[in-house]
Design a protein around this motif. Sequence first.
Motif, PDB file in Angstrom:
ATOM      1  N   ARG A 165       0.846  -1.219   0.000  1.00 41.88           N
ATOM      2  CA  ARG A 165       0.000   0.000   0.000  1.00 41.88           C
ATOM      3  C   ARG A 165       0.870   1.253   0.000  1.00 41.88           C
ATOM      4  NH1 ARG A 165      -3.096  -2.913   3.745  1.00 41.88           N
ATOM      5  NH2 ARG A 165      -5.053  -3.482   2.761  1.00 41.88           N
ATOM      6  N   LEU A 166       1.875   1.267   0.881  1.00 39.39           N
ATOM      7  CA  LEU A 166       2.709   2.473   1.011  1.00 39.39           C
ATOM      8  C   LEU A 166       3.528   2.703  -0.259  1.00 39.39           C
ATOM      9  CD1 LEU A 166       3.974   2.102   4.693  1.00 39.39           C
ATOM     10  CD2 LEU A 166       2.070   3.491   3.836  1.00 39.39           C
ATOM     11  N   ALA A 167       4.107   1.610  -0.787  1.00 37.14           N
ATOM     12  CA  ALA A 167       4.962   1.757  -1.974  1.00 37.14           C
ATOM     13  C   ALA A 167       4.152   2.288  -3.149  1.00 37.14           C
ATOM     14  CB  ALA A 167       5.602   0.421  -2.311  1.00 37.14           C
ATOM     15  N   HIS A 168       2.834   1.993  -3.166  1.00 41.77           N
ATOM     16  CA  HIS A 168       1.994   2.440  -4.282  1.00 41.77           C
ATOM     17  C   HIS A 168       1.074   3.584  -3.919  1.00 41.77           C
ATOM     18  CE1 HIS A 168       3.480  -1.490  -5.587  1.00 41.77           C
ATOM     19  NE2 HIS A 168       3.480  -0.898  -6.768  1.00 41.77           N
ATOM     20  N   GLY A 169       1.278   4.164  -2.746  1.00 41.04           N
ATOM     21  CA  GLY A 169       0.506   5.357  -2.363  1.00 41.04           C
ATOM     22  C   GLY A 169      -0.969   5.089  -2.146  1.00 41.04           C
ATOM     23  N   LEU A 170      -1.327   3.896  -1.690  1.00 32.25           N
ATOM     24  CA  LEU A 170      -2.750   3.574  -1.502  1.00 32.25           C
ATOM     25  C   LEU A 170      -3.217   3.986  -0.111  1.00 32.25           C
ATOM     26  CD1 LEU A 170      -3.118   0.045  -3.136  1.00 32.25           C
ATOM     27  CD2 LEU A 170      -3.535   2.312  -4.119  1.00 32.25           C
ATOM     28  N   ALA A 171      -4.007   5.025  -0.059  1.00 32.50           N
ATOM     29  CA  ALA A 171      -4.500   5.545   1.228  1.00 32.50           C
ATOM     30  C   ALA A 171      -5.879   4.957   1.507  1.00 32.50           C
ATOM     31  CB  ALA A 171      -4.548   7.065   1.171  1.00 32.50           C
ATOM     32  N   ALA A 207       0.349  10.673   4.947  1.00 37.88           N
ATOM     33  CA  ALA A 207       0.117  12.104   5.212  1.00 37.88           C
ATOM     34  C   ALA A 207       1.171  12.738   6.105  1.00 37.88           C
ATOM     35  CB  ALA A 207      -1.258  12.285   5.869  1.00 37.88           C
ATOM     36  N   THR A 208       1.992  11.916   6.748  1.00 36.23           N
ATOM     37  CA  THR A 208       2.892  12.520   7.748  1.00 36.23           C
ATOM     38  C   THR A 208       4.160  13.097   7.121  1.00 36.23           C
ATOM     39  OG1 THR A 208       3.864  12.215   9.931  1.00 36.23           O
ATOM     40  CG2 THR A 208       4.254  10.457   8.348  1.00 36.23           C
ATOM     41  N   GLN A 209       4.678  14.141   7.778  1.00 38.26           N
ATOM     42  CA  GLN A 209       5.979  14.713   7.396  1.00 38.26           C
ATOM     43  C   GLN A 209       7.052  14.245   8.373  1.00 38.26           C
ATOM     44  OE1 GLN A 209       6.402  17.220   4.794  1.00 38.26           O
ATOM     45  NE2 GLN A 209       4.431  16.316   4.275  1.00 38.26           N
ATOM     46  N   ALA A 210       6.636  13.450   9.365  1.00 30.35           N
ATOM     47  CA  ALA A 210       7.577  13.022  10.406  1.00 30.35           C
ATOM     48  C   ALA A 210       8.477  11.907   9.879  1.00 30.35           C
ATOM     49  CB  ALA A 210       6.796  12.507  11.621  1.00 30.35           C
ATOM     50  N   PRO A 211       9.667  11.731  10.480  1.00 31.02           N
ATOM     51  CA  PRO A 211      10.492  10.573  10.125  1.00 31.02           C
ATOM     52  C   PRO A 211       9.732   9.271  10.378  1.00 31.02           C
ATOM     53  CG  PRO A 211      11.699  12.070  11.560  1.00 31.02           C
ATOM     54  CD  PRO A 211      10.293  12.563  11.520  1.00 31.02           C
ATOM     55  N   LEU A 212      10.044   8.266   9.574  1.00 27.79           N
ATOM     56  CA  LEU A 212       9.367   6.966   9.684  1.00 27.79           C
ATOM     57  C   LEU A 212      10.372   5.884  10.003  1.00 27.79           C
ATOM     58  CD1 LEU A 212       7.231   6.729   6.422  1.00 27.79           C
ATOM     59  CD2 LEU A 212       6.357   6.886   8.744  1.00 27.79           C
ATOM     60  N   LEU A 213      10.162   5.163  11.080  1.00 28.71           N
ATOM     61  CA  LEU A 213      10.963   3.967  11.326  1.00 28.71           C
ATOM     62  C   LEU A 213      10.106   2.790  10.887  1.00 28.71           C
ATOM     63  CD1 LEU A 213      12.954   3.012  14.491  1.00 28.71           C
ATOM     64  CD2 LEU A 213      11.404   1.402  13.414  1.00 28.71           C
ATOM     65  N   VAL A 214      10.605   1.972   9.962  1.00 29.60           N
ATOM     66  CA  VAL A 214       9.791   0.851   9.472  1.00 29.60           C
ATOM     67  C   VAL A 214      10.494  -0.470   9.768  1.00 29.60           C
ATOM     68  CG1 VAL A 214       8.455   2.055   7.720  1.00 29.60           C
ATOM     69  CG2 VAL A 214      10.706   1.223   7.146  1.00 29.60           C
ATOM     70  N   ALA A 215       9.766  -1.394  10.350  1.00 28.41           N
ATOM     71  CA  ALA A 215      10.330  -2.694  10.743  1.00 28.41           C
ATOM     72  C   ALA A 215       9.451  -3.805  10.174  1.00 28.41           C
ATOM     73  CB  ALA A 215      10.408  -2.782  12.266  1.00 28.41           C
ATOM     74  N   PRO A 216       9.790  -4.294   8.965  1.00 27.47           N
ATOM     75  CA  PRO A 216       8.972  -5.356   8.365  1.00 27.47           C
ATOM     76  C   PRO A 216       9.095  -6.665   9.150  1.00 27.47           C
ATOM     77  CG  PRO A 216      10.542  -4.432   6.761  1.00 27.47           C
ATOM     78  CD  PRO A 216      10.935  -3.923   8.115  1.00 27.47           C
ATOM     79  N   LEU A 228      10.262   1.888  -1.032  1.00 27.68           N
ATOM     80  CA  LEU A 228      10.036   2.577   0.249  1.00 27.68           C
ATOM     81  C   LEU A 228      11.342   3.165   0.784  1.00 27.68           C
ATOM     82  CD1 LEU A 228       7.412   2.820   1.941  1.00 27.68           C
ATOM     83  CD2 LEU A 228       8.381   1.101   3.468  1.00 27.68           C
ATOM     84  N   CYS A 229      12.437   2.420   0.591  1.00 23.03           N
ATOM     85  CA  CYS A 229      13.737   2.869   1.134  1.00 23.03           C
ATOM     86  C   CYS A 229      14.220   4.148   0.460  1.00 23.03           C
ATOM     87  CB  CYS A 229      14.781   1.759   1.010  1.00 23.03           C
ATOM     88  SG  CYS A 229      14.510   0.452   2.223  1.00 23.03           S
ATOM     89  N   HIS A 230      13.619   4.533  -0.648  1.00 29.80           N
ATOM     90  CA  HIS A 230      14.019   5.791  -1.288  1.00 29.80           C
ATOM     91  C   HIS A 230      13.299   7.002  -0.701  1.00 29.80           C
ATOM     92  CE1 HIS A 230      15.708   3.274  -4.620  1.00 29.80           C
ATOM     93  NE2 HIS A 230      16.649   4.159  -4.390  1.00 29.80           N
ATOM     94  N   TRP A 231      12.320   6.748   0.176  1.00 27.58           N
ATOM     95  CA  TRP A 231      11.626   7.886   0.791  1.00 27.58           C
ATOM     96  C   TRP A 231      12.611   8.679   1.643  1.00 27.58           C
ATOM     97  CZ3 TRP A 231       6.158   6.583   3.110  1.00 27.58           C
ATOM     98  CH2 TRP A 231       5.338   6.105   2.094  1.00 27.58           C
ATOM     99  N   PRO A 232      12.488  10.001   1.627  1.00 28.31           N
ATOM    100  CA  PRO A 232      13.335  10.757   2.549  1.00 28.31           C
ATOM    101  C   PRO A 232      12.871  10.512   3.987  1.00 28.31           C
ATOM    102  CG  PRO A 232      11.824  12.229   1.392  1.00 28.31           C
ATOM    103  CD  PRO A 232      11.610  10.863   0.813  1.00 28.31           C
TER     104      PRO A 232
END
Length: 422
Positions: A95-101, A111-120, A139-143
């Motif tokens: 969903r995230l990689a394809h922008g599915l809200a 929608a967030t501008q905050a840093p994201l810690l992601v743990a698959p 996803l890893c290319h997101w700032p």
Amino acid sequence: MGRRILVAVCGSIAAVKLPRLVSSLVQHGAQVRCVLSPRAEQFVSPLALASLSRQPCHLEAHQWDPCQPRPLHIALAEWAELVVVAPLSAATLGRLAHGLADTLLSSTILATQAPLLVAPAMNTAMWDAPPVQGNWQALCHWPRLFPMVPARGLLACDSRGMGRLPDTEVLLQGVRAALATEGVADLKGLRILCSAGPTREFLDPVRCLTNPSSGRMGVAMALMACLRGAAVQLVHGPLSNVPASWLEPLDTCPVTSAAEMGVALAQRLPHVHGVVMAAAVADHAPGVTHAVKWPKEALPNPLPLQDTPDLAADLASRMRRDQWMLGFAAEHGLDRARALEKLRRKGFDWIVLNPVGIAGRGFGNRPNGGSLLWADGRAWELASQDKATMAGAIWSALAGELHQFQRSATRPGLTEGSPHTY
Ligand code: CTP
């Protein structure tokens, strides 16, 4: 910690571990809110998360509640200073990689501008599946995305492999690192060799010369570098008082004596950008050794001693101009002049001056502190703090300079062709 952390829980069996993380974050002073994906609601109790976070737990059904003054996903996205997505399921990754809200959770993250810690966390074959890997790379290319790769081990499906949610203690350190770097994996691209722990110099199979180092500071340096994106190899002596989970993400090489540590470090040196010498190498080894236990009455008295090799000085003599080395010096009375003399003598680029002999500080699971020193006498004060936090502070102070090292391939104080000494 004192920061606003939104914990986004997806539908994976690893979600059952999240109450511990939420509890730990709250105990460390964070303000925590939780948002659950529709599937996560089946794996973990919203009541447990609400009780532990002391805040309502946000569920799919709440997104368009007419009593909300603002859309919930926007309010949560703006509230958060860090979003921790754990466990990240294959479905939400897609969903995230394809922008599915299309869920409260995915719309909040988008929608967030905050840093994201992601743990698959998922089954190994699912993690390795090309579409999942493709989504992960996207996803890893997101700032401001702070990735925590899955741990290896026994999975809920009975197989062994990569796919476990990292241990709570490691996630907690990841949260600290992500907050400190604003979500930027600032050591990415660096290969770092760390040494940690004491060495043991055996007289016979049951007696040895050693010291009370636990290895905690060196392992913390290795772990924090790894979480911040570096590829880390850790050569360590016998450890004590170090959480086993801190070693999980690391490539480790256990050794016993100073000589073994020297060989292991020298073998790895050509392949790294820099070295952290946090090991408390025993200064002396018995001058005589026995293959079987020596009867007490036959022990040589006084015991003849020999010096152990100076591993740092030996590494310095083999280093390329574009490699760097950080040392540690334990000194009574925080003797800065003595630490700087060690820096020069051993060929370090920086040295961390640690106090010894101060009540409540030093060995084991106790706070550490001191100063990070540069060869030209500049100093960065390190407040008394737990060792993982101190390791993070040291990396924060050095991160920019380490990347510059690789680019310029010059060492301060060195001219073309000069050896790795000051
Ligand atoms: N070190 C090393 N090899 C040794 C002893 C120390 O590489 N045989 C490294 C440590 O890993 C540390 C630094 O040198 O990074 C300083 O260690 P320290 O114990 O403070 O210094 P010593 O050289 O042992 O001197 P002293 O014990 O007299 O202070």
